[in-house]
Motif scaffolding. Sequence first.
Motif, PDB file in Angstrom:
ATOM      1  N   TYR A 283      36.726  22.425 -16.113  1.00 31.22           N
ATOM      2  CA  TYR A 283      37.000  21.504 -16.631  1.00 31.22           C
ATOM      3  C   TYR A 283      36.483  20.368 -18.296  1.00 31.22           C
ATOM      4  O   TYR A 283      37.211  19.852 -18.438  1.00 31.22           O
ATOM      5  CB  TYR A 283      38.608  20.841 -15.923  1.00 31.22           C
ATOM      6  N   HIS A 284      35.763  21.087 -18.730  1.00 34.08           N
ATOM      7  CA  HIS A 284      34.670  19.983 -19.614  1.00 34.08           C
ATOM      8  C   HIS A 284      35.099  18.696 -19.270  1.00 34.08           C
ATOM      9  O   HIS A 284      35.191  18.039 -19.765  1.00 34.08           O
ATOM     10  CB  HIS A 284      35.065  19.744 -20.697  1.00 34.08           C
TER      11      HIS A 284
ATOM     12  N   PRO B  38      26.655  11.801 -13.058  1.00 31.26           N
ATOM     13  CA  PRO B  38      26.575  11.760 -10.932  1.00 31.26           C
ATOM     14  C   PRO B  38      27.724  10.651 -10.986  1.00 31.26           C
ATOM     15  O   PRO B  38      28.669  10.672  -9.231  1.00 31.26           O
ATOM     16  CB  PRO B  38      25.282  11.067 -11.488  1.00 31.26           C
ATOM     17  N   GLY B  39      27.395   9.695 -11.570  1.00 35.46           N
ATOM     18  CA  GLY B  39      28.568   8.072 -10.938  1.00 35.46           C
ATOM     19  C   GLY B  39      29.804   8.787 -11.144  1.00 35.46           C
ATOM     20  O   GLY B  39      30.259   8.631  -9.761  1.00 35.46           O
ATOM     21  N   MET B  40      30.568   9.325 -12.031  1.00 35.84           N
ATOM     22  CA  MET B  40      31.819  10.055 -11.446  1.00 35.84           C
ATOM     23  C   MET B  40      31.908  11.117 -10.667  1.00 35.84           C
ATOM     24  O   MET B  40      33.036  10.673 -10.095  1.00 35.84           O
ATOM     25  CB  MET B  40      32.362  10.704 -13.069  1.00 35.84           C
ATOM     26  N   VAL B  41      30.956  12.166 -10.764  1.00 36.47           N
ATOM     27  CA  VAL B  41      30.982  13.161  -9.128  1.00 36.47           C
ATOM     28  C   VAL B  41      31.114  12.470  -7.928  1.00 36.47           C
ATOM     29  O   VAL B  41      31.883  12.561  -7.189  1.00 36.47           O
ATOM     30  CB  VAL B  41      30.163  14.405  -9.251  1.00 36.47           C
TER      31      VAL B  41
ATOM     32  N   ARG C  58      43.989   7.564 -12.201  1.00 39.55           N
ATOM     33  CA  ARG C  58      43.198   5.962 -13.242  1.00 39.55           C
ATOM     34  C   ARG C  58      42.712   5.028 -12.697  1.00 39.55           C
ATOM     35  O   ARG C  58      41.547   4.165 -12.884  1.00 39.55           O
ATOM     36  CB  ARG C  58      43.872   6.378 -14.069  1.00 39.55           C
ATOM     37  N   GLU C  59      43.152   4.288 -11.372  1.00 38.23           N
ATOM     38  CA  GLU C  59      42.955   3.592 -10.827  1.00 38.23           C
ATOM     39  C   GLU C  59      41.229   3.972 -10.146  1.00 38.23           C
ATOM     40  O   GLU C  59      40.589   2.269 -10.272  1.00 38.23           O
ATOM     41  CB  GLU C  59      44.109   3.071 -10.115  1.00 38.23           C
ATOM     42  N   TYR C  60      41.283   4.568  -9.523  1.00 39.88           N
ATOM     43  CA  TYR C  60      39.836   4.462  -8.609  1.00 39.88           C
ATOM     44  C   TYR C  60      39.000   4.758  -9.116  1.00 39.88           C
ATOM     45  O   TYR C  60      37.525   3.749  -8.952  1.00 39.88           O
ATOM     46  CB  TYR C  60      40.055   6.027  -6.898  1.00 39.88           C
ATOM     47  N   LEU C  61      39.268   5.005 -10.682  1.00 36.40           N
ATOM     48  CA  LEU C  61      37.640   5.461 -11.580  1.00 36.40           C
ATOM     49  C   LEU C  61      37.794   4.186 -12.458  1.00 36.40           C
ATOM     50  O   LEU C  61      36.806   4.513 -13.094  1.00 36.40           O
ATOM     51  CB  LEU C  61      38.242   6.968 -12.923  1.00 36.40           C
ATOM     52  N   GLU C  62      38.242   3.234 -12.143  1.00 34.49           N
ATOM     53  CA  GLU C  62      38.434   2.079 -13.129  1.00 34.49           C
ATOM     54  C   GLU C  62      37.107   1.209 -13.386  1.00 34.49           C
ATOM     55  O   GLU C  62      36.302   1.070 -13.627  1.00 34.49           O
ATOM     56  CB  GLU C  62      39.145   0.984 -13.031  1.00 34.49           C
TER      57      GLU C  62
ATOM     58  N   TYR D 100      38.244  10.846 -20.701  1.00 39.32           N
ATOM     59  CA  TYR D 100      38.399  10.514 -19.438  1.00 39.32           C
ATOM     60  C   TYR D 100      40.196  11.273 -19.071  1.00 39.32           C
ATOM     61  O   TYR D 100      40.360  12.343 -18.026  1.00 39.32           O
ATOM     62  CB  TYR D 100      39.308   8.914 -18.600  1.00 39.32           C
ATOM     63  N   HIS D 101      40.709  12.167 -19.797  1.00 41.18           N
ATOM     64  CA  HIS D 101      41.763  13.213 -19.586  1.00 41.18           C
ATOM     65  C   HIS D 101      40.898  14.513 -18.495  1.00 41.18           C
ATOM     66  O   HIS D 101      41.793  15.202 -18.154  1.00 41.18           O
ATOM     67  CB  HIS D 101      41.808  13.607 -21.073  1.00 41.18           C
ATOM     68  N   ASN D 102      39.481  14.688 -19.287  1.00 40.48           N
ATOM     69  CA  ASN D 102      38.681  15.961 -18.263  1.00 40.48           C
ATOM     70  C   ASN D 102      38.890  16.083 -17.384  1.00 40.48           C
ATOM     71  O   ASN D 102      38.514  16.512 -16.530  1.00 40.48           O
ATOM     72  CB  ASN D 102      38.590  16.795 -19.437  1.00 40.48           C
ATOM     73  N   ILE D 103      37.937  14.642 -17.441  1.00 37.67           N
ATOM     74  CA  ILE D 103      37.479  14.194 -16.049  1.00 37.67           C
ATOM     75  C   ILE D 103      38.607  13.924 -14.713  1.00 37.67           C
ATOM     76  O   ILE D 103      38.556  14.647 -13.880  1.00 37.67           O
ATOM     77  CB  ILE D 103      37.039  12.596 -16.126  1.00 37.67           C
ATOM     78  N   ILE D 104      39.746  13.698 -15.421  1.00 30.65           N
ATOM     79  CA  ILE D 104      41.517  12.906 -14.244  1.00 30.65           C
ATOM     80  C   ILE D 104      41.791  14.485 -14.006  1.00 30.65           C
ATOM     81  O   ILE D 104      41.720  14.942 -13.020  1.00 30.65           O
ATOM     82  CB  ILE D 104      42.132  12.540 -14.927  1.00 30.65           C
ATOM     83  N   LYS D 105      41.168  15.962 -15.236  1.00 30.16           N
ATOM     84  CA  LYS D 105      41.872  16.883 -14.509  1.00 30.16           C
ATOM     85  C   LYS D 105      41.037  17.808 -13.980  1.00 30.16           C
ATOM     86  O   LYS D 105      41.492  18.824 -12.727  1.00 30.16           O
ATOM     87  CB  LYS D 105      42.043  17.474 -16.220  1.00 30.16           C
TER      88      LYS D 105
END
Length: 161
Positions: free
Chosen positions: A95-96, A105-108, A127-131, A140-145
Amino acid sequence: MTKVAMTVNGKSVSREVEGRTLLVQFLRDDLRLTGTHVGCDTSQCGACVVHVNGEAVKSCTMFAAEAEGASVTTIEAMANEDGSLNTVQQAFQDYHGLQCGFCTPGMVMSATALLKDNPKPTEQEIREYLEGNICRCTGYHNIIKAIMAASGQEIPAIAAE
């Protein structure tokens, strides 16, 4: 100097470190696990997230000595045993959910912790968790997807904020 011993990515490690050594420095400098990134040094960006005893922790906010006896997991241990990407990593690729890759790495690690605690999060919960994680590239759109896909949910049209 202080002796620290912990399990990192399933292996016992022990080193002498200065008392002020941060966990992120211990991982990167002493153990050469450089997948955990240092982006801000102030606990703002989340690039340094690792799991300590199964919980997501910003490793720039924790002294190595505080991890004494703990089980630490870094991004290097997230792939499947055969070396293939795990579900979250594969979703980020599919999902790019990355551009330059610095925050990845931190996002994963954060996404994995979220899905452990909340297997089917809503877009708002993600969205709230990744604040505490900053991405300077993707919006962030593709990260959320990617996180929605990793949770096995249908990918909604992501609202612009």
